[in-house]
Design a protein around this motif. Structure first.
Motif, short mmCIF file in Angstrom:
data_model
loop_
_atom_site.label_atom_id
_atom_site.label_comp_id
_atom_site.label_asym_id
_atom_site.label_seq_id
_atom_site.Cartn_x
_atom_site.Cartn_y
_atom_site.Cartn_z
N ALA A 236 -5.06 -6.29 2.37
CA ALA A 236 -4.11 -5.64 3.27
C ALA A 236 -3.13 -6.67 3.82
O ALA A 236 -1.93 -6.41 3.91
CB ALA A 236 -4.84 -4.94 4.40
N CYS A 237 -3.63 -7.84 4.20
CA CYS A 237 -2.75 -8.90 4.73
C CYS A 237 -1.77 -9.36 3.66
O CYS A 237 -0.59 -9.56 3.96
CB CYS A 237 -3.59 -10.08 5.23
N GLN A 238 -2.22 -9.54 2.44
CA GLN A 238 -1.33 -9.95 1.36
C GLN A 238 -0.26 -8.89 1.11
O GLN A 238 0.91 -9.22 0.86
CB GLN A 238 -2.12 -10.20 0.07
N SER A 239 -0.63 -7.64 1.21
CA SER A 239 0.34 -6.56 1.02
C SER A 239 1.40 -6.58 2.12
O SER A 239 2.60 -6.41 1.84
CB SER A 239 -0.40 -5.22 1.02
N ILE A 240 0.99 -6.80 3.35
CA ILE A 240 1.95 -6.87 4.47
C ILE A 240 2.87 -8.08 4.31
O ILE A 240 4.08 -7.99 4.52
CB ILE A 240 1.19 -6.93 5.81
N ILE A 241 2.31 -9.22 3.90
CA ILE A 241 3.13 -10.43 3.70
C ILE A 241 4.16 -10.20 2.60
O ILE A 241 5.34 -10.54 2.76
CB ILE A 241 2.22 -11.63 3.38
N GLN A 242 3.76 -9.61 1.48
CA GLN A 242 4.69 -9.34 0.40
C GLN A 242 5.79 -8.36 0.83
O GLN A 242 6.95 -8.54 0.48
CB GLN A 242 3.94 -8.77 -0.83
N TYR A 243 5.42 -7.35 1.62
CA TYR A 243 6.41 -6.39 2.09
C TYR A 243 7.44 -7.07 2.98
O TYR A 243 8.65 -6.85 2.83
CB TYR A 243 5.73 -5.24 2.84
N THR A 244 6.98 -7.91 3.91
CA THR A 244 7.92 -8.55 4.83
C THR A 244 8.78 -9.59 4.12
O THR A 244 9.91 -9.84 4.54
CB THR A 244 7.18 -9.20 6.00
N LYS A 245 8.28 -10.18 3.06
CA LYS A 245 9.09 -11.15 2.31
C LYS A 245 10.15 -10.47 1.45
O LYS A 245 11.23 -11.00 1.26
CB LYS A 245 8.19 -12.00 1.40
N ASN A 246 9.82 -9.29 0.94
CA ASN A 246 10.71 -8.63 -0.01
C ASN A 246 11.62 -7.58 0.60
O ASN A 246 12.56 -7.12 -0.05
CB ASN A 246 9.88 -7.97 -1.12
N THR A 247 11.37 -7.17 1.83
CA THR A 247 12.16 -6.12 2.45
C THR A 247 13.04 -6.71 3.54
O THR A 247 12.53 -7.33 4.48
CB THR A 247 11.24 -5.04 3.06
#
Length: 91
Positions: free
Chosen positions: A49-60
């Motif tokens: 879940a943390c990796q998913s949030i990190i990827q979202y904030t980096k790409n959005t």
């Protein structure tokens, strides 16, 4: 030999005790059904879940944080009010 009826006094069943037992049974069954619903809910690990949030904030891009993403063209900014004359004014 006489049989003893649970929850009875002198062979007459106590209605308040019986209704409280039925209420307790209903609550336990409701709790079991909620726990069963929780059990079938899909789950992921916290690290995923943390990796998913990190990827979202980096790409959005977040247009409300120009200090992070730099200045944004007004045509790309969804929060920018339209500059055309189609807007109303309040007097």
């Amino acid at each position: 030999m006489a049989s003893i009826v649970p929850g009875s006094v002198g062979g007459v069943r106590d209605k308040t005790k019986g209704s409280s037992l039925e209420l307790r049974l209903k609550r336990v069954r409701d709790l079991c059904s909620r726990l069963e619903a929780d059990l079938v809910r899909p789950r992921i690990r916290t690290s995923e879940a943390c990796q998913s949030i990190i990827q979202y904030t980096k790409n959005t891009k977040d247009f409300t944080l120009p200090s992070v993403w730099g200045s944004i063209d007004k045509r790309e900014d969804p929060y920018n009010p339209p500059s055309e004359g189609g807007c109303c004014s309040v007097m």
